[in-house]
Scaffold this motif. Structure first.
Motif: not given
Length: 57
Positions: A7-14, A16-20, A22-30
């Motif tokens: 999912a992170a790889s797909l978001l990167k290819k698209l 998507v900003a890292p902070h966004d 983070m929220e999509i993936l449900g991480h509590s820390r950047i």
């Protein structure tokens, strides 16, 4: 089902900003997101090198 890394790889290819991501993936820390999201791949390295090369043309 996608893994977090997929999912992170797909978001990167698209682009998507890292902070966004983070929220999509449900991480509590950047820092957690950045460890996964910034994992390099051959395609992104080539794109980066082409962009740098373009600065000198």
């Amino acid at each position: 089902m996608f893994t977090t890394r997929t999912a992170a790889s797909l978001l990167k290819k698209l682009g998507v900003a890292p902070h966004d991501a983070m929220e999509i993936l449900g991480h509590s820390r950047i820092s957690v997101t950045m460890e996964i999201h910034t994992h390099g791949d051959g395609e992104s390295r080539q794109d980066a090198l082409k962009k740098v090369n373009g600065l000198f043309e």
